[in-house]
Design a protein around this motif. Structure first.
Motif, short mmCIF file in Angstrom:
data_model
loop_
_atom_site.label_atom_id
_atom_site.label_comp_id
_atom_site.label_asym_id
_atom_site.label_seq_id
_atom_site.Cartn_x
_atom_site.Cartn_y
_atom_site.Cartn_z
N LEU A 64 0.96 -1.23 0.04
CA LEU A 64 -0.12 -0.15 0.07
C LEU A 64 1.03 1.28 0.02
CD1 LEU A 64 -2.92 1.39 0.23
CD2 LEU A 64 -2.44 1.31 2.67
N SER A 91 -5.98 -3.66 8.30
CA SER A 91 -5.66 -4.42 7.04
C SER A 91 -5.08 -5.57 7.66
CB SER A 91 -4.20 -3.87 6.08
OG SER A 91 -3.18 -3.38 7.05
N LEU A 96 -7.96 -5.23 3.06
CA LEU A 96 -7.77 -3.88 3.17
C LEU A 96 -9.01 -3.28 3.40
CD1 LEU A 96 -5.33 -1.68 3.94
CD2 LEU A 96 -5.61 -1.28 1.39
N ASN A 113 -4.52 6.88 -2.62
CA ASN A 113 -3.40 5.84 -2.13
C ASN A 113 -3.52 4.66 -3.29
OD1 ASN A 113 -4.40 5.06 1.29
ND2 ASN A 113 -3.29 6.99 0.25
N LEU A 115 -2.74 0.63 -4.22
CA LEU A 115 -2.66 -0.78 -3.78
C LEU A 115 -1.89 -1.52 -5.16
CD1 LEU A 115 -2.85 -2.81 -1.52
CD2 LEU A 115 -5.07 -3.43 -2.46
N LEU A 125 -10.09 -5.34 -1.25
CA LEU A 125 -10.09 -4.15 -0.81
C LEU A 125 -11.65 -3.48 -0.70
CD1 LEU A 125 -8.71 -1.05 -0.62
CD2 LEU A 125 -8.66 -0.96 -2.83
#
Length: 332
Positions: A64, A91, A96, A113, A115, A125
């Protein structure tokens, strides 16, 4: 009578000598075969590879990337808490989740962000709006910490399955290289790997609109949008959508998939290298399925059983050739 008895004795002697000669000849031949076999074993370029020498699937850590550029390895097995601009991020090794407690809803600038899921990896996610994204191996997804604009936009390179939370006021948009997928709430799969010639969007339920170079296509369930990067052409075709999201449940399922694309998918999951002995073999079609967590040599042998293809290994590279009439796969 003596003459007859003597001839019988002589005949038995000749038979014994013949048997001894046959046995000696067979022993010499067997020795030669063993020597030839040993010479082949130590000089052959395509060696028989034992099971332990071929890579087995191993879970890989996802990464991440926070808005500050700081990188967090998501390989811990226990729950971990990460703070990001007032957001609470939970997480573990496979999941996540972004929670809206403490989010700075008043900030005007979108905070992103990213990933990153490596080869051999897979990650789930949960975005702050409740949408679930299952990110495939060799992929990366860039997304806002909070959707504070008029739309919910994410950026995908690779493959992912989206289950989008409904929000009639904020359409969800996936930017997947050349294609933009627009949706309010639905389940669909996107494959947009940079090393593949096609971008595919497959709809399981709901409705999406796919835009590429000014063209717009609206999909209904069990339809797939395909964009060919070589020709620039697009098409919409009917498919069994469930087979395209089977990977999210631990299954690889293929329907008349060219061997070139199949090997790319396997190489991303098992992190293997391969090469074709003849480019024409890339167009061989394969239909079937297997478990993602099976050993790769078992999968390749299964493919070889139903195609005229053989797989050999040289210096950790899997070579793909046309199978001769009396040849079999040598991956054990």
């Amino acid at each position: 009578r003596k003459q007859i008895a003597w001839e019988q004795i002589q005949g038995r002697r000749r038979n014994r000598r013949r048997i001894r000669w046959i046995v000696r000849s067979a022993s010499v031949a067997a020795s030669l075969i063993c020597v030839i076999g040993l010479i082949w074993l130590f000089t052959s370029k395509d060696e028989i590879i034992p099971v332990a020498s071929l890579p087995k699937w191993q879970p890989r850590q996802a990464t991440l990337v926070l808005s500050t550029g700081e990188m967090k390895e998501l390989g811990v097995t226990k729950m971990n808490m990460i703070e990001e601009k007032g957001a609470i991020i939970c997480s573990d090794s496979a999941y996540l989740e972004y929670r809206d407690e403490g989010l700075e809803k008043s900030q005007e600038e979108q905070v992103y962000n990213e990933l990153i899921v490596p080869k051999g990896g897979e990650y789930r996610l949960r975005l702050v709006d409740g949408s679930l994204v299952i990110i495939n191996s060799g992929s990366r997804l860039r997304f806002p910490v909070n959707f504070n604009g008029e739309s919910r936009e994410v950026f995908l390179s690779g493959g992912a399955c989206f289950e989008v939370a409904k929000d009639s006021l904020k359409p969800f948009i996936v930017h997947a290289n050349e294609a933009d997928v627009r949706v309010l709430g639905t389940l669909f799969d996107v494959s947009a790997y940079e090393d593949e010639e096609r971008v595919e969007v497959t709809l399981v339920n709901g409705a999406v609109k796919v835009s590429v170079d000014g063209s717009n296509d609206r999909l209904v369930p069990n339809e797939q949008f395909v964009f060919d990067r070589r020709t620039g052409k697009t098409l919409v075709r009917e498919v069994n959508a469930e087979s395209y999201i089977a990977w999210t449940n631990g299954i690889f399922r293929f329907d008349a998939l060219p061997l070139d694309l199949l090997m790319k998918k396997l190489s991303r999951w098992f992190d293997i290298q391969y090469e074709f002995g003849d480019d024409i073999l890339k167009e061989v079609l394969y239909s079937g399925g297997f478990r993602k967590y099976d050993n790769v040599q078992d999968i390749l042998n299964m493919i070889g059983e139903v195609t005229n293809i053989s797989f050999t290994v040289t210096n950790d590279i899997i070579r793909i050739n046309k199978k001769s009439d009396n040849a079999t796969n040598i991956i054990r």
